[in-house]
Design a protein around this motif. Structure first.
Motif, PDB file in Angstrom:
ATOM      1  N   MET A   1       8.241 -26.364  18.797  1.00 19.93           N
ATOM      2  CA  MET A   1       9.064 -25.311  18.749  1.00 19.93           C
ATOM      3  C   MET A   1       9.292 -24.811  17.248  1.00 19.93           C
ATOM      4  N   MET A   2       9.465 -26.111  16.463  1.00 20.07           N
ATOM      5  CA  MET A   2       9.647 -25.869  14.951  1.00 20.07           C
ATOM      6  C   MET A   2       8.446 -25.414  14.310  1.00 20.07           C
ATOM      7  N   LYS A   3       7.492 -25.624  14.726  1.00 22.47           N
ATOM      8  CA  LYS A   3       6.144 -25.071  14.048  1.00 22.47           C
ATOM      9  C   LYS A   3       6.129 -23.655  14.153  1.00 22.47           C
ATOM     10  N   MET A   4       6.420 -23.080  15.152  1.00 24.66           N
ATOM     11  CA  MET A   4       6.427 -21.574  15.534  1.00 24.66           C
ATOM     12  C   MET A   4       7.484 -20.858  14.599  1.00 24.66           C
ATOM     13  N   LEU A   5       8.560 -21.210  14.319  1.00 19.62           N
ATOM     14  CA  LEU A   5       9.594 -20.512  13.255  1.00 19.62           C
ATOM     15  C   LEU A   5       9.156 -20.714  11.857  1.00 19.62           C
ATOM     16  N   LYS A   6       8.189 -21.635  11.506  1.00 18.53           N
ATOM     17  CA  LYS A   6       7.556 -21.685  10.107  1.00 18.53           C
ATOM     18  C   LYS A   6       7.024 -20.439   9.537  1.00 18.53           C
ATOM     19  N   LYS A   7       7.558 -19.892   8.536  1.00 14.28           N
ATOM     20  CA  LYS A   7       7.065 -18.405   8.061  1.00 14.28           C
ATOM     21  C   LYS A   7       5.816 -18.706   7.206  1.00 14.28           C
ATOM     22  N   ASN A   8       5.078 -17.756   7.382  1.00 19.07           N
ATOM     23  CA  ASN A   8       3.644 -17.756   6.601  1.00 19.07           C
ATOM     24  C   ASN A   8       4.015 -17.121   5.384  1.00 19.07           C
ATOM     25  N   LYS A   9       3.451 -17.468   4.217  1.00 18.64           N
ATOM     26  CA  LYS A   9       3.736 -16.973   3.052  1.00 18.64           C
ATOM     27  C   LYS A   9       2.138 -16.199   2.711  1.00 18.64           C
ATOM     28  N   GLY A  10       2.552 -15.132   1.844  1.00 20.04           N
ATOM     29  CA  GLY A  10       1.318 -14.305   1.376  1.00 20.04           C
ATOM     30  C   GLY A  10       1.324 -12.879   1.860  1.00 20.04           C
ATOM     31  N   PHE A  11       0.406 -11.971   1.546  1.00 18.73           N
ATOM     32  CA  PHE A  11       0.589 -10.663   1.808  1.00 18.73           C
ATOM     33  C   PHE A  11      -0.301 -10.346   2.800  1.00 18.73           C
ATOM     34  N   THR A  12       0.360  -9.155   3.495  1.00 17.24           N
ATOM     35  CA  THR A  12      -0.424  -8.895   4.893  1.00 17.24           C
ATOM     36  C   THR A  12      -1.751  -8.021   4.278  1.00 17.24           C
ATOM     37  N   LEU A  13      -2.858  -7.737   4.989  1.00 17.63           N
ATOM     38  CA  LEU A  13      -3.795  -6.861   4.815  1.00 17.63           C
ATOM     39  C   LEU A  13      -3.258  -5.440   4.443  1.00 17.63           C
ATOM     40  N   ILE A  14      -2.490  -4.957   5.234  1.00 18.86           N
ATOM     41  CA  ILE A  14      -1.937  -3.693   5.085  1.00 18.86           C
ATOM     42  C   ILE A  14      -1.181  -3.621   3.513  1.00 18.86           C
ATOM     43  N   GLU A  15      -0.369  -4.423   3.179  1.00 22.97           N
ATOM     44  CA  GLU A  15       0.069  -4.591   1.803  1.00 22.97           C
ATOM     45  C   GLU A  15      -0.919  -4.446   0.929  1.00 22.97           C
ATOM     46  N   ILE A  16      -1.643  -5.197   0.996  1.00 20.28           N
ATOM     47  CA  ILE A  16      -3.055  -5.233  -0.172  1.00 20.28           C
ATOM     48  C   ILE A  16      -3.611  -3.845  -0.117  1.00 20.28           C
ATOM     49  N   ILE A  17      -3.967  -3.276   1.025  1.00 18.69           N
ATOM     50  CA  ILE A  17      -4.730  -2.051   1.011  1.00 18.69           C
ATOM     51  C   ILE A  17      -3.863  -0.921   0.322  1.00 18.69           C
ATOM     52  N   VAL A  18      -2.548  -0.946   0.627  1.00 26.36           N
ATOM     53  CA  VAL A  18      -1.602  -0.031  -0.055  1.00 26.36           C
ATOM     54  C   VAL A  18      -1.547  -0.110  -1.524  1.00 26.36           C
ATOM     55  N   VAL A  19      -1.708  -1.329  -2.158  1.00 21.97           N
ATOM     56  CA  VAL A  19      -1.805  -1.608  -3.582  1.00 21.97           C
ATOM     57  C   VAL A  19      -3.047  -0.858  -4.071  1.00 21.97           C
ATOM     58  N   ILE A  20      -3.999  -1.528  -3.275  1.00 22.77           N
ATOM     59  CA  ILE A  20      -5.450  -0.931  -3.723  1.00 22.77           C
ATOM     60  C   ILE A  20      -5.475   0.650  -3.703  1.00 22.77           C
ATOM     61  N   VAL A  21      -4.940   1.226  -2.797  1.00 24.29           N
ATOM     62  CA  VAL A  21      -5.064   2.901  -2.756  1.00 24.29           C
ATOM     63  C   VAL A  21      -4.042   3.242  -3.853  1.00 24.29           C
ATOM     64  N   ILE A  22      -2.877   2.784  -4.238  1.00 20.07           N
ATOM     65  CA  ILE A  22      -2.164   3.273  -5.430  1.00 20.07           C
ATOM     66  C   ILE A  22      -2.806   3.126  -6.587  1.00 20.07           C
ATOM     67  N   LEU A  23      -3.623   1.891  -6.826  1.00 19.45           N
ATOM     68  CA  LEU A  23      -4.211   1.786  -7.924  1.00 19.45           C
ATOM     69  C   LEU A  23      -5.449   2.705  -8.305  1.00 19.45           C
ATOM     70  N   ALA A  24      -6.044   3.287  -7.188  1.00 16.42           N
ATOM     71  CA  ALA A  24      -7.345   4.056  -7.006  1.00 16.42           C
ATOM     72  C   ALA A  24      -6.854   5.507  -7.660  1.00 16.42           C
ATOM     73  N   VAL A  25      -5.492   5.768  -7.044  1.00 13.84           N
ATOM     74  CA  VAL A  25      -4.943   7.192  -7.381  1.00 13.84           C
ATOM     75  C   VAL A  25      -4.719   7.328  -8.803  1.00 13.84           C
ATOM     76  N   LEU A  26      -4.088   6.019  -9.388  1.00 15.26           N
ATOM     77  CA  LEU A  26      -3.751   6.196 -10.819  1.00 15.26           C
ATOM     78  C   LEU A  26      -5.042   6.186 -11.602  1.00 15.26           C
ATOM     79  N   MET A  27      -5.936   5.590 -11.121  1.00 11.84           N
ATOM     80  CA  MET A  27      -7.237   5.648 -11.973  1.00 11.84           C
ATOM     81  C   MET A  27      -7.915   6.943 -11.835  1.00 11.84           C
TER      82      MET A  27
END
Length: 155
Positions: A1-27
């Motif tokens: 049970m303890m193993k399931m409560l452990k949080k994963n670290k890092g960014f989700t795919l959606i977050e990375i795509i949003v950052v890339i889209v923002i950078l593309a608009v700025l460029m």
């Protein structure tokens, strides 16, 4: 049970795509602005070089005209080349003057400021109006209706 409560670290795919889209608009917004500034700087180089040719042509023409009332292309070329001192090169210059020896304007073909490999055409009328060839690859001087008569052609 303890193993399931452990949080994963890092960014989700959606977050990375949003950052890339923002950078593309700025460029997409920034790149055309930067390119227009670069083109304006290039035009300013050519305009400055064209004015330098005009000033050298006017001074050389006045010197020659005052001494003999006759201006030869050879003497004018020598004077212009001395004044430009290799900082500006050209293919040919047509110097238009009135009967009193006052230079009305110059048409320059193959104008190349120092450090620039591509020649460009330019017309200067009365040291006020500088017209550059529309294309950076166009070495012919733009026409101007106010420049009439037979010019002294320096090559």
């Amino acid at each position: 049970m303890m193993k399931m409560l452990k949080k994963n670290k890092g960014f989700t795919l959606i977050e990375i795509i949003v950052v890339i889209v923002i950078l593309a608009v700025l460029m997409a917004v920034a790149v055309p602005s930067v390119l227009s500034y670069i083109n304006e700087a290039d035009d300013a180089k050519y305009e400055t070089a064209a004015r330098a040719v005009y000033v050298a042509s006017t001074a050389g023409y006045a010197k020659e005209y005052a001494g003999t009332s006759t201006v030869t292309a050879t003497n004018l070329k020598t004077y212009i080349d001395e004044k430009l001192d290799g900082e500006v090169t050209y293919t040919s210059i047509k110097v238009y003057a009135n009967a009193k020896g006052n230079v009305k304007g110059v048409q320059i073909e193959g104008l190349r400021p120092e450090g620039v490999t591509q020649g460009r055409g330019a017309t200067v009328v009365g040291n006020k109006k500088v017209t550059l060839a529309t294309s950076a690859k166009d070495t012919a001087a733009p026409a101007d209706d106010s420049l009439t008569g037979t010019p002294v052609e320096v090559k």
